[in-house]
Design an enzyme around this catalytic site. Structure first.
Site, mmCIF file in Angstrom:
data_model
loop_
_atom_site.group_PDB
_atom_site.id
_atom_site.type_symbol
_atom_site.label_atom_id
_atom_site.label_comp_id
_atom_site.label_asym_id
_atom_site.label_seq_id
_atom_site.Cartn_x
_atom_site.Cartn_y
_atom_site.Cartn_z
ATOM 1 N N GLU A 30 35.535 72.098 -72.182
ATOM 2 C CA GLU A 30 35.935 72.742 -73.432
ATOM 3 C C GLU A 30 35.265 72.087 -74.639
ATOM 4 O O GLU A 30 34.808 72.776 -75.564
ATOM 5 C CB GLU A 30 37.462 72.657 -73.597
ATOM 6 C CG GLU A 30 38.235 73.315 -72.467
ATOM 7 C CD GLU A 30 38.636 72.353 -71.358
ATOM 8 O OE1 GLU A 30 39.778 72.456 -70.869
ATOM 9 O OE2 GLU A 30 37.791 71.499 -70.986
ATOM 10 N N ASP A 90 22.586 54.009 -34.118
ATOM 11 C CA ASP A 90 21.556 54.665 -34.927
ATOM 12 C C ASP A 90 21.073 53.845 -36.117
ATOM 13 O O ASP A 90 20.036 54.165 -36.693
ATOM 14 C CB ASP A 90 22.088 56.008 -35.456
ATOM 15 C CG ASP A 90 22.382 57.001 -34.339
ATOM 16 O OD1 ASP A 90 21.819 56.821 -33.245
ATOM 17 O OD2 ASP A 90 23.160 57.941 -34.575
ATOM 18 N N SER A 122 37.053 48.273 -36.217
ATOM 19 C CA SER A 122 38.308 47.562 -35.932
ATOM 20 C C SER A 122 38.104 46.065 -35.717
ATOM 21 O O SER A 122 38.881 45.241 -36.206
ATOM 22 C CB SER A 122 38.983 48.170 -34.698
ATOM 23 O OG SER A 122 39.314 49.515 -34.918
#
Length: 363
Positions: free
Chosen positions: A52, A201, A229
């Protein structure tokens, strides 16, 4: 004059902030006088002026007097990093305001509309409401459910395989599909992967804009979260040395000064994924992209934490010794199968992109 047409224009403007406004919502604004658009604006980046204000700043002091305003999200009514937009619209002399949707943020939630109405501005809400909601699904979900909207991106072969038995998976899909994934990354506040993917990867998990990123916009790298973990990640992993912050989600008591981490509760020896998503919401993350293997994806899906699957299917056959799409050992019968609603299928280069909503219990 069509109110829907003007709001559609405001939504188009809002989309320009697709990669940059987080944690704020994407918002567009159109100011109309005598049936003609006299100013437009969109929110570009958190901490910068809202839509606005950007629209009003294009006009002189009395330019908006008696005009109509189309806004994709209820104007803010509180002072945050910027002043209230509702006050600015009132001071500018706006006569009518058309608003797509009420702001789900409890700090606003109808107060902006109320302030406009008390100032004598005629307010209409619900114009292209669903389209506005879709543009800010992550923001809306974080405000309402205290967790991010989570997409899982998976690349697979025609026979539903995601990696060879050795773990090799680069590259199943073509260049166009991989570039499409870059856009998903750029829309996300965080990318979540598992330690298995990091070890197999050694990915970077960064936004690489190349030719598709909007010109002139500074690149915002998402937070990179590794579910690890036992805190096995190596200090020389690519994900740690590339652009963007990294956070290790672990159950381990190990602390490493060179790597930021959070210790979460363990569920059957693994990170509590529901707790992780809640933690990301507390960090003002609206949208999460999961880029992981079958085990983490299966666990997320089982926990009801995946809102959308984005599957890239390549015209390849990888064979029955290759790894499957999702690890879901609890599914043993046809009656127990998980249903999906496919919302979109389209070609992306030589591959197909399938977007689907899983029917799982939502948290």
């Amino acid at each position: 004059m069509s109110h829907e047409l003007m709001m559609a224009r405001a939504l188009t403007l809002a989309e320009r902030g697709l990669y940059t406004t987080a944690p704020n919502p994407r918002v567009g604004c159109v100011i109309v006088k005598d049936g003609e658009i006299i100013a437009e604006g969109w929110h570009q980046r958190a901490g910068q002026p809202h839509a606005e204000i950007n629209a009003l700043n294009r006009l002189d002091a009395s330019g908006a007097q008696g005009a109509d305003c189309y806004i994709t999200l209820e104007p803010c009514s509180h002072t945050g990093r910027t002043p209230p937009c509702a006050d600015a619209l009132i001071e500018a002399g706006i006569k009518r305001a058309y608003i797509a949707m009420i702001d789900p943020n409890p700090l606003v939630a109808g107060q902006g509309v109320k302030k406009l109405q008390q100032a004598g501005i005629e307010v209409t809400t619900g114009v292209l409401e669903q389209q506005a909601e879709d543009l800010n699904r992550g923001f809306c979900q974080r405000m309402r459910q205290k967790r991010p909207y989570t997409r899982s991106k998976i690349a697979m072969s025609l026979d539903g395989r995601t990696a060879m038995a050795s773990g090799e998976s680069q590259w199943i899909t073509g260049v166009e599909a991989r570039q499409d994934v870059q856009k998903l990354r750029a829309q996300s506040g965080a990318i979540v992967t598992g330690i298995g993917t990091v070890l197999a990867d050694d990915p970077q998990m960064t936004v690489r804009p190349e030719q598709w990123y909007p010109e002139g916009q500074a690149i915002r790298q998402p937070l990179k979260v590794v579910v690890d973990s036992q805190f096995k990640i190596a200090s020389d992993a690519n994900i740690l040395s590339t652009d963007g912050e990294v956070l290790i989600a672990t159950t381990s008591h190990i602390q490493r000064e060179d790597i930021a981490s959070i210790r979460l509760e363990a569920v059957q020896g693994h990170v509590d994924l529901t707790q992780l998503m809640a933690n990301l919401a507390q960090r003002n993350i609206n949208d999460v992209l999961i880029e992981a293997g079958a085990i983490l994806n299966g666990a997320m899906l089982t926990a009801g934490l995946i809102d959308e699957l984005v599957i890239y299917m390549a015209p390849k056959i990888m064979g029955d010794s290759a790894k499957g799409l999702l690890h879901l050992p609890a599914l043993q019968t046809m009656a127990g199968c998980m249903d999906l609603t496919i919302t979109d299928i389209r070609a992306v280069g030589g591959d197909w992109r399938i977007t689907a909503i899983p029917h799982t219990p939502q948290h």
